[in-house]
Design a protein around this motif. Sequence first.
Motif, PDB file in Angstrom:
ATOM      1  N   LEU A 226       0.834  -1.207   0.000  1.00  0.00           N
ATOM      2  CA  LEU A 226       0.000   0.000   0.000  1.00  0.00           C
ATOM      3  C   LEU A 226       0.863   1.249   0.000  1.00  0.00           C
ATOM      4  CD1 LEU A 226      -2.899   1.111   0.103  1.00  0.00           C
ATOM      5  CD2 LEU A 226      -2.671   1.173   2.598  1.00  0.00           C
ATOM      6  N   ALA A 227       1.935   1.247   0.774  1.00  0.00           N
ATOM      7  CA  ALA A 227       2.831   2.408   0.790  1.00  0.00           C
ATOM      8  C   ALA A 227       3.433   2.649  -0.587  1.00  0.00           C
ATOM      9  CB  ALA A 227       3.928   2.192   1.826  1.00  0.00           C
ATOM     10  N   LEU A 228       3.828   1.581  -1.258  1.00  0.00           N
ATOM     11  CA  LEU A 228       4.388   1.710  -2.606  1.00  0.00           C
ATOM     12  C   LEU A 228       3.329   2.149  -3.604  1.00  0.00           C
ATOM     13  CD1 LEU A 228       6.608  -1.470  -2.487  1.00  0.00           C
ATOM     14  CD2 LEU A 228       7.456   0.857  -2.826  1.00  0.00           C
ATOM     15  N   ALA A 229       2.116   1.617  -3.477  1.00  0.00           N
ATOM     16  CA  ALA A 229       1.029   2.011  -4.376  1.00  0.00           C
ATOM     17  C   ALA A 229       0.689   3.484  -4.196  1.00  0.00           C
ATOM     18  CB  ALA A 229      -0.194   1.142  -4.120  1.00  0.00           C
TER      19      ALA A 229
ATOM     20  N   VAL B  46      -8.563  -0.905   6.343  1.00  0.00           N
ATOM     21  CA  VAL B  46      -9.191  -1.178   5.043  1.00  0.00           C
ATOM     22  C   VAL B  46     -10.150  -0.052   4.674  1.00  0.00           C
ATOM     23  CG1 VAL B  46     -10.716  -2.732   3.775  1.00  0.00           C
ATOM     24  CG2 VAL B  46      -8.947  -3.677   5.280  1.00  0.00           C
ATOM     25  N   GLN B  47     -10.999   0.334   5.611  1.00  0.00           N
ATOM     26  CA  GLN B  47     -11.988   1.377   5.319  1.00  0.00           C
ATOM     27  C   GLN B  47     -11.323   2.714   5.039  1.00  0.00           C
ATOM     28  OE1 GLN B  47     -15.209   0.858   4.782  1.00  0.00           O
ATOM     29  NE2 GLN B  47     -14.735  -1.325   5.089  1.00  0.00           N
ATOM     30  N   ALA B  48     -10.292   3.049   5.785  1.00  0.00           N
ATOM     31  CA  ALA B  48      -9.596   4.322   5.568  1.00  0.00           C
ATOM     32  C   ALA B  48      -8.936   4.354   4.195  1.00  0.00           C
ATOM     33  CB  ALA B  48      -8.559   4.542   6.671  1.00  0.00           C
ATOM     34  N   ALA B  49      -8.317   3.253   3.821  1.00  0.00           N
ATOM     35  CA  ALA B  49      -7.651   3.200   2.516  1.00  0.00           C
ATOM     36  C   ALA B  49      -8.675   3.254   1.380  1.00  0.00           C
ATOM     37  CB  ALA B  49      -6.807   1.938   2.416  1.00  0.00           C
ATOM     38  N   ARG B  50      -9.816   2.611   1.579  1.00  0.00           N
ATOM     39  CA  ARG B  50     -10.855   2.645   0.542  1.00  0.00           C
ATOM     40  C   ARG B  50     -11.411   4.055   0.367  1.00  0.00           C
ATOM     41  NH1 ARG B  50     -14.229  -2.991   1.737  1.00  0.00           N
ATOM     42  NH2 ARG B  50     -12.798  -4.364   0.591  1.00  0.00           N
ATOM     43  N   ARG B  51     -11.582   4.781   1.466  1.00  0.00           N
ATOM     44  CA  ARG B  51     -12.049   6.167   1.365  1.00  0.00           C
ATOM     45  C   ARG B  51     -11.027   7.024   0.635  1.00  0.00           C
ATOM     46  NH1 ARG B  51     -13.810   5.147   6.715  1.00  0.00           N
ATOM     47  NH2 ARG B  51     -11.938   6.134   7.571  1.00  0.00           N
ATOM     48  N   GLU B  52      -9.758   6.802   0.937  1.00  0.00           N
ATOM     49  CA  GLU B  52      -8.684   7.532   0.262  1.00  0.00           C
ATOM     50  C   GLU B  52      -8.702   7.262  -1.239  1.00  0.00           C
ATOM     51  OE1 GLU B  52      -3.763   7.687   0.178  1.00  0.00           O
ATOM     52  OE2 GLU B  52      -4.806   6.532   1.722  1.00  0.00           O
TER      53      GLU B  52
ATOM     54  N   VAL C 154      -4.061  -1.766  -8.004  1.00  0.00           N
ATOM     55  CA  VAL C 154      -3.115  -2.358  -7.049  1.00  0.00           C
ATOM     56  C   VAL C 154      -3.282  -1.705  -5.684  1.00  0.00           C
ATOM     57  CG1 VAL C 154      -1.119  -0.857  -7.554  1.00  0.00           C
ATOM     58  CG2 VAL C 154      -0.755  -3.188  -6.761  1.00  0.00           C
ATOM     59  N   PHE C 155      -3.601  -0.412  -5.654  1.00  0.00           N
ATOM     60  CA  PHE C 155      -3.914   0.261  -4.390  1.00  0.00           C
ATOM     61  C   PHE C 155      -5.132  -0.387  -3.742  1.00  0.00           C
ATOM     62  CE2 PHE C 155      -5.567   3.340  -1.481  1.00  0.00           C
ATOM     63  CZ  PHE C 155      -4.515   4.127  -1.070  1.00  0.00           C
ATOM     64  N   ALA C 156      -6.177  -0.641  -4.544  1.00  0.00           N
ATOM     65  CA  ALA C 156      -7.403  -1.243  -4.019  1.00  0.00           C
ATOM     66  C   ALA C 156      -7.153  -2.642  -3.471  1.00  0.00           C
ATOM     67  CB  ALA C 156      -8.466  -1.285  -5.113  1.00  0.00           C
ATOM     68  N   ARG C 157      -6.375  -3.452  -4.192  1.00  0.00           N
ATOM     69  CA  ARG C 157      -6.116  -4.815  -3.736  1.00  0.00           C
ATOM     70  C   ARG C 157      -5.257  -4.825  -2.472  1.00  0.00           C
ATOM     71  NH1 ARG C 157      -3.531  -8.444  -6.080  1.00  0.00           N
ATOM     72  NH2 ARG C 157      -2.238  -7.216  -7.530  1.00  0.00           N
ATOM     73  N   ALA C 158      -4.271  -3.928  -2.410  1.00  0.00           N
ATOM     74  CA  ALA C 158      -3.461  -3.830  -1.195  1.00  0.00           C
ATOM     75  C   ALA C 158      -4.312  -3.381  -0.015  1.00  0.00           C
ATOM     76  CB  ALA C 158      -2.298  -2.867  -1.418  1.00  0.00           C
ATOM     77  N   SER C 159      -5.232  -2.461  -0.256  1.00  0.00           N
ATOM     78  CA  SER C 159      -6.125  -1.992   0.806  1.00  0.00           C
ATOM     79  C   SER C 159      -6.961  -3.134   1.355  1.00  0.00           C
ATOM     80  CB  SER C 159      -7.046  -0.889   0.272  1.00  0.00           C
ATOM     81  OG  SER C 159      -6.312   0.201  -0.216  1.00  0.00           O
ATOM     82  N   ALA C 160      -7.526  -3.931   0.442  1.00  0.00           N
ATOM     83  CA  ALA C 160      -8.399  -5.027   0.855  1.00  0.00           C
ATOM     84  C   ALA C 160      -7.656  -6.091   1.650  1.00  0.00           C
ATOM     85  CB  ALA C 160      -9.053  -5.657  -0.368  1.00  0.00           C
ATOM     86  N   ALA C 161      -6.328  -6.172   1.466  1.00  0.00           N
ATOM     87  CA  ALA C 161      -5.541  -7.208   2.146  1.00  0.00           C
ATOM     88  C   ALA C 161      -4.987  -6.754   3.488  1.00  0.00           C
ATOM     89  CB  ALA C 161      -4.389  -7.648   1.239  1.00  0.00           C
ATOM     90  N   LEU C 162      -5.254  -5.508   3.886  1.00  0.00           N
ATOM     91  CA  LEU C 162      -4.734  -5.013   5.161  1.00  0.00           C
ATOM     92  C   LEU C 162      -5.322  -5.809   6.327  1.00  0.00           C
ATOM     93  CD1 LEU C 162      -4.879  -1.173   4.478  1.00  0.00           C
ATOM     94  CD2 LEU C 162      -2.812  -2.568   4.671  1.00  0.00           C
ATOM     95  N   PRO C 163      -4.571  -5.943   7.417  1.00  0.00           N
ATOM     96  CA  PRO C 163      -5.025  -6.815   8.502  1.00  0.00           C
ATOM     97  C   PRO C 163      -6.170  -6.262   9.347  1.00  0.00           C
ATOM     98  CG  PRO C 163      -2.911  -5.788   9.057  1.00  0.00           C
ATOM     99  CD  PRO C 163      -3.188  -5.456   7.623  1.00  0.00           C
ATOM    100  N   ALA C 164      -6.293  -4.934   9.445  1.00  0.00           N
ATOM    101  CA  ALA C 164      -7.301  -4.346  10.335  1.00  0.00           C
ATOM    102  C   ALA C 164      -8.438  -3.725   9.536  1.00  0.00           C
ATOM    103  CB  ALA C 164      -6.650  -3.285  11.227  1.00  0.00           C
ATOM    104  N   PRO C 165      -9.692  -3.989   9.913  1.00  0.00           N
ATOM    105  CA  PRO C 165     -10.833  -3.428   9.182  1.00  0.00           C
ATOM    106  C   PRO C 165     -10.819  -1.906   9.087  1.00  0.00           C
ATOM    107  CG  PRO C 165     -11.558  -5.177  10.657  1.00  0.00           C
ATOM    108  CD  PRO C 165     -10.123  -4.907  10.973  1.00  0.00           C
ATOM    109  N   ASP C 166     -10.379  -1.227  10.155  1.00  0.00           N
ATOM    110  CA  ASP C 166     -10.360   0.231  10.095  1.00  0.00           C
ATOM    111  C   ASP C 166      -9.336   0.730   9.092  1.00  0.00           C
ATOM    112  OD1 ASP C 166      -8.304  -0.736  11.719  1.00  0.00           O
ATOM    113  OD2 ASP C 166      -8.190   1.120  12.890  1.00  0.00           O
TER     114      ASP C 166
END
Length: 392
Positions: free
Chosen positions: A337-340, A369-375, A355-367
């Motif tokens: 995610l940092a690289l994306a 995931v949601q923050a990255a999806r909003r971004e 690739v940003f979206a897929r990395a976001s979905a694979a994050l370990p914590a739900p919060d």
Amino acid sequence: MVHTRAFKPFLCLAFSCLAWGVNAEPWQPRSDLELIETLPAETSARKDAARARQAMLRSPKDAALAVAAASRYLALAREQGDARYAGLALGALQAWPLGKTAPTEVLVMRATVAQYLHDFDGAAALLRQVLTREPAHAQALLTLATIKRVQARFDESDAACQALLRAGQALHAKACLAENLSLRGKHEEARQALAALLAQTQAREPSAQALRQWLLTTQAEMHERAGQPREAEASWQQAMALGDHPYVRTAYADFLLQQGRPQEVMRLLAEQPQTDAVLLRLCIAAKRVQDPRAPAWAQDMQQRLAASASRPDGAQVHAREQARFALDVKNQPEQALALARLNLQHQRETADLLVFARASAALPAPDQVQAARRELAQSAQTWGMQDARLSN
């Protein structure tokens, strides 16, 4: 009049990535007959580059010969996925300092190499110099339109496409505008435009065949963005049937990976020279099918990435590919995610958002995931980009 063959519609990747450690035992072939790797041959492109360089050295002040040598080296960079050849291309042009005295075609060639190296702003500045001299320079206009599209500056890309239309390059200009429509989510308008252009082309001559392959590739990617995998598959198959272009093959491999068909990727790339682009996709596919060669391939890719990291801007150029390696091979979604995110500062194609979206979905914590999806959603809205795959 600019011939079709002068256009370079495909953007191929020169990888420059960070390295991550790989702990793996060396893979041992089961017999002497087992294929380990297909190595790049002494291709005609290498021979052409050597001949062009010798001609340039005999007449060092001949700009046409220098541009020809640079063009051959850039073709090698695209073929082998090796940015060092792009450096040789720039070296062939060094006799002409940038500025008003540099020949127009030298500036265009330097811009094309800069584009390949992802120096998009530098390439655009060179192209504007050219267009100040020659407002209807078709290659400069098409390259500028492509650069602005990659940066998600669609209005500026449209303006270059329209200028290309006024310059008498109707087919390329209409394809250029159609791709921008698709990126904005206007898929039906884009589909109709591309269908009309394909109806005008016949693949009897080599130049027309390359043009038709470009249109079919554009159409396939448009169907992917529209969430139409069946139609995308048909377009990819037609494009593949028209010739073995490295961009088409690796882009089709990406489609197969998105569709959960890694075994087909293994077959598609099995006998290809293992450029960085090919090896990355083999690493991903081999891991998914648990091929015994996967650890050795990952180790090889890691070593290539380590070498690339020593180059200038190695941490940011082509960070999309770095992110894919971190996510799909190393299982490091936070690093991915940092690289994306870094990549999106420079390059904003839909593949970069994916690739940003897929990395976001694979994050370990739900919060997280949601923050990255909003971004991601905010960024896509700001840039005016729509892709059905982002909502999956």
